[in-house]
Design a protein around this motif. Sequence first.
Motif, PDB file in Angstrom:
ATOM      1  N   GLU A 209      55.748  84.740 -59.238  1.00 22.03           N
ATOM      2  CA  GLU A 209      56.259  85.684 -58.238  1.00 22.03           C
ATOM      3  C   GLU A 209      57.271  85.057 -57.276  1.00 22.03           C
ATOM      4  O   GLU A 209      58.356  85.617 -57.078  1.00 22.03           O
ATOM      5  CB  GLU A 209      55.082  86.281 -57.458  1.00 22.03           C
ATOM      6  N   PRO A 210      56.989  83.900 -56.672  1.00 18.50           N
ATOM      7  CA  PRO A 210      57.969  83.332 -55.732  1.00 18.50           C
ATOM      8  C   PRO A 210      59.271  82.909 -56.400  1.00 18.50           C
ATOM      9  O   PRO A 210      60.276  82.711 -55.721  1.00 18.50           O
ATOM     10  CB  PRO A 210      57.236  82.106 -55.171  1.00 18.50           C
ATOM     11  N   GLU A 211      59.235  82.790 -57.711  1.00 14.89           N
ATOM     12  CA  GLU A 211      60.420  82.381 -58.462  1.00 14.89           C
ATOM     13  C   GLU A 211      61.345  83.553 -58.733  1.00 14.89           C
ATOM     14  O   GLU A 211      62.556  83.386 -58.867  1.00 14.89           O
ATOM     15  CB  GLU A 211      59.962  81.754 -59.787  1.00 14.89           C
ATOM     16  N   PHE A 252      66.218  80.893 -49.790  1.00 16.11           N
ATOM     17  CA  PHE A 252      65.622  80.823 -51.127  1.00 16.11           C
ATOM     18  C   PHE A 252      65.694  79.409 -51.700  1.00 16.11           C
ATOM     19  O   PHE A 252      64.830  78.982 -52.456  1.00 16.11           O
ATOM     20  CB  PHE A 252      66.339  81.804 -52.059  1.00 16.11           C
ATOM     21  N   ASN A 253      66.734  78.669 -51.320  1.00 17.23           N
ATOM     22  CA  ASN A 253      66.916  77.318 -51.841  1.00 17.23           C
ATOM     23  C   ASN A 253      66.443  76.236 -50.872  1.00 17.23           C
ATOM     24  O   ASN A 253      66.764  75.060 -51.056  1.00 17.23           O
ATOM     25  CB  ASN A 253      68.403  77.081 -52.161  1.00 17.23           C
ATOM     26  N   SER A 254      65.684  76.614 -49.870  1.00 16.39           N
ATOM     27  CA  SER A 254      65.190  75.648 -48.885  1.00 16.39           C
ATOM     28  C   SER A 254      64.075  74.794 -49.483  1.00 16.39           C
ATOM     29  O   SER A 254      63.391  75.213 -50.429  1.00 16.39           O
ATOM     30  CB  SER A 254      64.658  76.375 -47.651  1.00 16.39           C
ATOM     31  N   PRO A 255      63.856  73.579 -48.958  1.00 13.78           N
ATOM     32  CA  PRO A 255      62.764  72.731 -49.455  1.00 13.78           C
ATOM     33  C   PRO A 255      61.402  73.425 -49.412  1.00 13.78           C
ATOM     34  O   PRO A 255      60.596  73.260 -50.327  1.00 13.78           O
ATOM     35  CB  PRO A 255      62.813  71.526 -48.512  1.00 13.78           C
ATOM     36  N   LYS A 256      61.147  74.221 -48.375  1.00 10.55           N
ATOM     37  CA  LYS A 256      59.857  74.916 -48.265  1.00 10.55           C
ATOM     38  C   LYS A 256      59.682  75.909 -49.407  1.00 10.55           C
ATOM     39  O   LYS A 256      58.616  75.978 -50.033  1.00 10.55           O
ATOM     40  CB  LYS A 256      59.764  75.642 -46.923  1.00 10.55           C
ATOM     41  N   ALA A 257      60.727  76.675 -49.692  1.00 14.08           N
ATOM     42  CA  ALA A 257      60.655  77.660 -50.771  1.00 14.08           C
ATOM     43  C   ALA A 257      60.501  76.988 -52.126  1.00 14.08           C
ATOM     44  O   ALA A 257      59.739  77.441 -52.980  1.00 14.08           O
ATOM     45  CB  ALA A 257      61.895  78.541 -50.755  1.00 14.08           C
ATOM     46  N   ILE A 258      61.212  75.890 -52.325  1.00 22.54           N
ATOM     47  CA  ILE A 258      61.135  75.161 -53.594  1.00 22.54           C
ATOM     48  C   ILE A 258      59.740  74.591 -53.802  1.00 22.54           C
ATOM     49  O   ILE A 258      59.171  74.673 -54.901  1.00 22.54           O
ATOM     50  CB  ILE A 258      62.190  74.042 -53.634  1.00 22.54           C
TER      51      ILE A 258
END
Length: 301
Positions: A209-211, A252-258
Amino acid sequence: MLQKIHWKDLREITDFPELMTELDGTLKLVEIEVFNYCNRKCSFCPNETIDRKTNFIALSESSFINVLKDLKDKEFAGYISFSRYNEPLSHINLLKKRALQVREYLPKVTTIFNTNGDFLSKDKLKMLSVDEISIMDYDHKGLEKCIERMERTGIKILESDYPFIKGKFENISILYYVDFVENHILMNDRGGVLKQYSLKEKRTAPCLEPERFAGIDYNGNMMACCVTRSDIKSHKNYILGNINEKSITDIFNSPKAIRLRKNASEGNFTEDMKPCHYCPYKLGRYRRDKVELDYEKGTDY
């Protein structure tokens, strides 16, 4: 062509070098809550205990447009939904304006939303520039009454296969989900809020889902999952950023999101991911590889 976000192409990220070669994800659905209002308090929704009726709050128009511009730059051609935890048809003029703005900036996307049907009428559907609407029969009206309502609203019935009715209004595809609560097999615990729907044992199955999903709340906060929301205290860690401050791409491309995507895709639901621990959720049809309605498995939004 659907825009792919390749983590191997990210720059200025040194903490997660392995991600640059291991993961390749595709953003399929962006869910934008253009305002907060919902007129119902359903037992299967956190709105039962969270006030969404007293104050009307709209997402900033400038922030909304910035999201569209950013997605246009990335050639996004997936799905835009106007649903999160609001009732889209309750403020139809604002919805129609936002839908036209999406058409202007992103002519290739498919626009969708689901509704409780309380505000459904022929006048509201006229000149509404969206591709698909799902009407949820939360009151168990039954097949016959739902068909009658569709016909009364000017919707042409194309197919009826209980609990689903498919229809058409001008250029809008309509899906009516009859006796929703009785038939819906994909009920989930909304990130641990509705424990009656939680798994009995901690989840180990991976989640994509987060992807494939980005959810933007009416306050501008961007969430990693459709079942999490920024107005629930236990979900605060799932706020990836705010579009009033940063672009959707940067968030979306932040370290937290990754990091969150990596853990979820591996089924590694760490201590700070408690909303995932007993979640039974599976990818909704707009996040699946094949976007289709499966009459046996049901559908979900």
